[in-house]
Scaffold this motif. Structure first.
Motif, PDB file in Angstrom:
ATOM      1  N   LEU A 278       0.847  -1.198   0.000  1.00 13.16           N
ATOM      2  CA  LEU A 278       0.000   0.000   0.000  1.00 13.16           C
ATOM      3  C   LEU A 278       0.883   1.249   0.000  1.00 13.16           C
ATOM      4  O   LEU A 278       1.179   1.831   1.055  1.00 13.16           O
ATOM      5  CB  LEU A 278      -0.929   0.003   1.220  1.00 13.16           C
ATOM      6  CG  LEU A 278      -1.901  -1.187   1.322  1.00 13.16           C
ATOM      7  CD1 LEU A 278      -2.728  -1.110   2.582  1.00 13.16           C
ATOM      8  CD2 LEU A 278      -2.809  -1.238   0.104  1.00 13.16           C
TER       9      LEU A 278
ATOM     10  N   VAL B  99      -5.431   3.881  -0.008  1.00 10.29           N
ATOM     11  CA  VAL B  99      -5.923   2.812   0.879  1.00 10.29           C
ATOM     12  C   VAL B  99      -5.156   2.838   2.205  1.00 10.29           C
ATOM     13  O   VAL B  99      -5.743   2.678   3.285  1.00 10.29           O
ATOM     14  CB  VAL B  99      -5.798   1.430   0.198  1.00 10.29           C
ATOM     15  CG1 VAL B  99      -6.308   0.331   1.117  1.00 10.29           C
ATOM     16  CG2 VAL B  99      -6.568   1.406  -1.102  1.00 10.29           C
TER      17      VAL B  99
ATOM     18  N   MET C 112      -6.555   5.468   4.271  1.00 16.57           N
ATOM     19  CA  MET C 112      -7.867   5.073   4.819  1.00 16.57           C
ATOM     20  C   MET C 112      -7.691   4.144   6.025  1.00 16.57           C
ATOM     21  O   MET C 112      -8.440   4.222   7.001  1.00 16.57           O
ATOM     22  CB  MET C 112      -8.708   4.400   3.730  1.00 16.57           C
ATOM     23  CG  MET C 112      -9.246   5.386   2.696  1.00 16.57           C
ATOM     24  SD  MET C 112      -9.793   4.599   1.179  1.00 16.57           S
ATOM     25  CE  MET C 112     -11.216   3.698   1.731  1.00 16.57           C
ATOM     26  N   VAL C 113      -6.692   3.272   5.952  1.00 13.40           N
ATOM     27  CA  VAL C 113      -6.440   2.371   7.090  1.00 13.40           C
ATOM     28  C   VAL C 113      -6.021   3.196   8.314  1.00 13.40           C
ATOM     29  O   VAL C 113      -6.465   2.950   9.450  1.00 13.40           O
ATOM     30  CB  VAL C 113      -5.362   1.322   6.743  1.00 13.40           C
ATOM     31  CG1 VAL C 113      -4.991   0.504   7.976  1.00 13.40           C
ATOM     32  CG2 VAL C 113      -5.850   0.408   5.636  1.00 13.40           C
TER      33      VAL C 113
ATOM     34  N   THR D 189     -11.492  -3.467   8.800  1.00 15.30           N
ATOM     35  CA  THR D 189     -10.365  -2.898   8.043  1.00 15.30           C
ATOM     36  C   THR D 189      -9.105  -3.747   8.218  1.00 15.30           C
ATOM     37  O   THR D 189      -8.416  -4.074   7.243  1.00 15.30           O
ATOM     38  CB  THR D 189     -10.087  -1.458   8.550  1.00 15.30           C
ATOM     39  OG1 THR D 189     -11.296  -0.720   8.453  1.00 15.30           O
ATOM     40  CG2 THR D 189      -9.021  -0.782   7.740  1.00 15.30           C
TER      41      THR D 189
ATOM     42  N   LEU E  74     -14.594   1.596   6.834  1.00 18.55           N
ATOM     43  CA  LEU E  74     -14.795   3.019   7.122  1.00 18.55           C
ATOM     44  C   LEU E  74     -16.282   3.376   7.132  1.00 18.55           C
ATOM     45  O   LEU E  74     -16.728   4.188   7.940  1.00 18.55           O
ATOM     46  CB  LEU E  74     -14.064   3.868   6.080  1.00 18.55           C
ATOM     47  CG  LEU E  74     -12.605   4.199   6.387  1.00 18.55           C
ATOM     48  CD1 LEU E  74     -11.991   4.956   5.223  1.00 18.55           C
ATOM     49  CD2 LEU E  74     -12.473   5.033   7.642  1.00 18.55           C
TER      50      LEU E  74
END
Lengths: 407, 56
Positions: A149, A344, A347-348, B16, B37
């Motif tokens: 990522l 991503v 977002m994590v 997640t 999310l």
């Protein structure tokens, strides 16, 4: 690390307390005059408690790298190499900075002891753990190497680790302590309680800018791997994001209310600074301006949403400035990256802050509030925090206005 | 109701993390991280609603 890099990083770190000072001034100005001394004294002791708590406990959380930990009371500090020492000082300031955010949101009703409990938790546990995960080879940092990522979670100077985290902690505190008396007389109706000193607020913003240049510069050198030749871009990104955000808020409030709103413009400026912290030095100047515009437009709209629709009393704007500004910065670091999977990874990181830190902190506050109530009693709120907690006001020679909400 | 919100926030984070470790493909991983999310956002909404009800 070269001697030049060491000296420059030290210089940038030495500017960092100005960001804390600026934020303290803004928080004090946005509160009432009868709580001003308690607010500013609180800012000092809250930051001090968070930093002491970090020194006492936080150092044992392996925040200086997976292979070496300074231990309790930073006992192994001298044995660390200079980069890890500088990193530890950065996290020390980050702990004090993050703890100020819930303190500002609790203006006019949060007791000093409540602020100190929050600061101890932030400095001793929450900030070091997030910092360790994000900055020192922790699991968020290594998302790139382990899962492909991008470069892993990117948050150079704490849009997430300091600001979104502090903002979510402020939200939890607001829910536990409740709104100021008279703020929401009826459901869906919010009374405006203006800050008492616009000059403090606006001067605090300018002071904060100098501190932010230091925070972003040090963060970029320490955690983003930006070379010394990249520092001018870091500083340009920081200033441009703040400037664009302030002008966007200025324009939105001018259109919406007929005149620009000083406190909202100050919040817009700060939201821009917060948004710049994630990727200053990685964005082009044009991208930095775009990020600032988004943060500046969002700030006044979120303030209205929180007050009118969600009945959240946030006097210092902790949520629009630190949560929303922080999230915008983190997302921007993913959107503007050319690496595959960077968004991503961002977002994590966001999911970790909102999905792990917020509920844990909220449950902790609910439990602590049963033993040591965060909120001052009704009499204290009527008198003002200065008289109730300190026995004297910040402006003893001034006549204070009667508060009509207590009739 | 507020504990349901807290649970949803934690569940979103769990989703997640699970997506990272259990799913091999980049697309599926990104999709499940997005779902995590979304669950967190829903949990936040439930928590906000619960606090408003408590106040009123």
């Amino acid at each position: 690390m070269s001697e030049t890099a060491l000296a420059l990083t030290l210089f940038m770190l030495a500017l960092t307390p100005l960001a804390i000072a600026g934020l303290a001034l803004v928080n004090t100005g946005l509160g009432r005059s009868r709580s001003a001394a308690q607010s500013l004294l609180g800012s000092m002791v809250v930051a001090a408690t968070a930093m002491l708590s970090f020194a006492a406990v936080g150092g044992a959380w392996r925040v200086f790298g997976a292979q070496s930990s300074a231990g309790f009371f930073l006992t192994g500090f001298n044995a660390l190499d200079e980069r890890k020492q500088l990193g530890a000082i950065f996290v020390l300031f980050a702990a004090g900075f993050a703890a100020l955010i819930p303190w500002g949101a609790g203006a006019d009703r949060l007791r000093l002891r409540g602020g100190l409990v929050i600061a101890a938790l932030m400095g001793g546990v929450v900030v070091p753990l997030m910092a360790g995960a994000s900055w020192s080879g922790g699991w968020l940092c290594s998302l790139g190497a382990r899962f492909g990522l991008g470069a892993g979670f990117v948050d150079g100077a704490g849009s997430g680790v300091i600001h979104a985290l502090g903002g979510f902690t402020a939200l939890a505190m607001i829910w536990v302590a409740g709104a100021r008396k008279g703020k929401f007389p009826k459901p869906g109706v919010a009374t405006a309680i203006p800050g008492h000193h616009a000059v403090y607020v606006l001067f605090g913003c300018l002071v904060a800018l100098v501190g932010w240049l230091g925070v972003n510069g040090a963060g970029a050198l320490l955690w983003l791997g930006v070379p010394l030749t990249g520092l001018p871009l870091v500083l340009a990104d920081t200033v441009l994001t703040a400037a664009a955000a302030a002008m966007a808020t200025f324009t939105v409030t001018r259109i919406r209310f007929g005149k620009p709103d000083a406190s909202l413009c100050a919040n817009g400026w700060l939201a821009g600074l917060v948004a710049s912290s994630a990727a200053a030095g990685l964005m082009t100047p044009a991208q930095a301006i775009l990020v600032g515009l988004v943060a500046g437009v969002a700030t006044p709209l979120i303030v209205e949403l929180l007050e009118l629709a969600l009945s959240i009393d946030d006097p210092s704007g902790a949520i629009p400035v630190h949560v929303i500004g922080g999230l915008i910065g983190l997302v921007a670091a993913g959107v503007f990256s050319t690496r595959t999977g960077q968004l991503v990874a961002q977002m994590v990181g966001i999911a970790t802050i909102s999905g792990l830190a917020l509920p844990v902190v909220y449950l902790f506050f609910l439990a602590v509030n049963r033993i040591l109530p965060f909120r001052v009693d009704a009499d204290g709120e009527r008198l003002g925090m200065d008289m109730h907690e300190l026995g004297g006001g910040a402006y003893p020679e001034f006549v204070l206005h009667r508060d009509d909400s207590y009739r | 109701m507020r504990f349901a919100g807290v649970f949803l926030l934690l569940a979103g984070f769990g989703l997640t993390v699970a997506a990272l470790y259990l799913l091999p493909g980049a697309g599926a991983r990104a999709g499940f991280v997005g779902c995590g999310l979304a669950v967190e956002l829903f949990g936040l909404g439930v928590l906000v609603r619960a606090q408003m009800e408590l106040r009123s």
